[in-house]
Design an enzyme around this catalytic site. Sequence first.
Site, PDB file in Angstrom:
ATOM      1  N   GLU A  82       0.845  -1.193   0.000  1.00 33.63           N
ATOM      2  CA  GLU A  82       0.000   0.000   0.000  1.00 33.63           C
ATOM      3  C   GLU A  82       0.883   1.246   0.000  1.00 33.63           C
ATOM      4  O   GLU A  82       0.726   2.144  -0.827  1.00 33.63           O
ATOM      5  CB  GLU A  82      -0.896  -0.017   1.235  1.00 33.63           C
ATOM      6  N   HIS A  83       1.802   1.319   0.943  1.00 31.78           N
ATOM      7  CA  HIS A  83       2.772   2.415   1.027  1.00 31.78           C
ATOM      8  C   HIS A  83       4.167   1.844   0.807  1.00 31.78           C
ATOM      9  O   HIS A  83       4.515   0.819   1.390  1.00 31.78           O
ATOM     10  CB  HIS A  83       2.742   3.082   2.405  1.00 31.78           C
TER      11      HIS A  83
END
Length: 434
Positions: free
Chosen positions: A329-330
């Site tokens: 996601e990050h």
Amino acid sequence: MINQLINWQELSPQQKNSALARPAIADSALLSTQVANILSQVKNQGDKAILALTEQFDGIALSTLSVSSAQVAQAKLALTDKRLKAIHTAYKQIKSFHSAQTASDITVETTPGVKCTLKTEAIESVGLYIPAGSAPLPSTVLMLGVPAQLTGCQRTVLVCPPDKNGQLADEILVAADLCGITEIYTVGGAQAIAALAYGTETIPAVNKVFGPGNRYVTEAKTQLSQQVAGFAIDMPAGPSEVLVIADGQANPAFIAADLLSQAEHGVDSQVILLSDSESLISKVSTEIAQQLTLLSRCKIAEQALKQSRLILTKDLAQAVEVSNEYGPEHLIIQTEDAPTLLSKLRNAGSIFVGAYTPESAGDYASGTNHVLPTYGYSKVISSLSLADFSRRFTVQEITKAGLQSLAECIIELTDAEGLDAHQRAVTIRLEEGS
């Protein structure tokens, strides 16, 4: 704490899969049944069900679901200048970046007399779900509200669970007002998603719903997207995650802080460090232990760290391969040669480059959107943007001469597929007046 260091070179293919396995998302038959029951109540009883469910789950008996303009005005007066400035700054930053995403229509004459156009129009009505936990989330209001505002959605509806006094946080109301949102309702949980999908006496239905939530909200979104014609959801939801790629020159304190900033989200969050430096990994591990004691949510972070990873790779090229396989996601890059790595990274919700680019900046005020695909969906789903609040359709306009130029192609292909009526729709036009 994070389990011991993992040497990627020493793992078998099966062990590598296990090392990158995400925390399991509970798939409970009981949960599915409970949510289905809530949805049925709202569908059949409307506002009456919403009020009863709010009293049942939130412990508050509401007399109305709507938030008035007077309440919004009062919220502006209640906040400190410092808090107001922060919300306005974040709004300005997010709006600046998202304004550049505005789509233009595309028209192409594919052959003389054949004009094809791709048009982009805003989704007419959208619903924004804003969770309410231990603290208000005005950043989520902005991340959802700004794209809806810029895209030009005719109706933007915000729903949020009420606090113990039956109110919404002042920060939520101020952020919503900045985004031009005037339809605000004090309702949360699966019942809020049901209201947005079915509509009630007070809350008209919308075309698409956005926003994170607990497993009841997620289950409601999934069920309703499959049951209600024309009702869509933003993206599949999963636990928060971050992956950091760092070399031996990176600052271990910065890395530890970034890892902990995700670990504090929830016990099912996952954080991963990939590095070609065993020394750096050791220093980061020490920093995590020291910084963990400073956190108000240290117990939550500590639980999340149990399913997180510190991975030693042969080199940074291998770290890139592992990251692409995981699809975080990050993704944070703290290396001296970040541009080279960036050019090879393909799967991530959002990437943060350099020692002074914490993931927290993207969560609040850099300008990018913090609504991102999790659980490996970054391989096929993009971060939230104006495109998610719009839909595209095509328009074609053909002259008789244009149709004549395409006729041979169309007739041959319709003949191959045995679709006589398709073929006749062309020939009948060309025979007319010939």
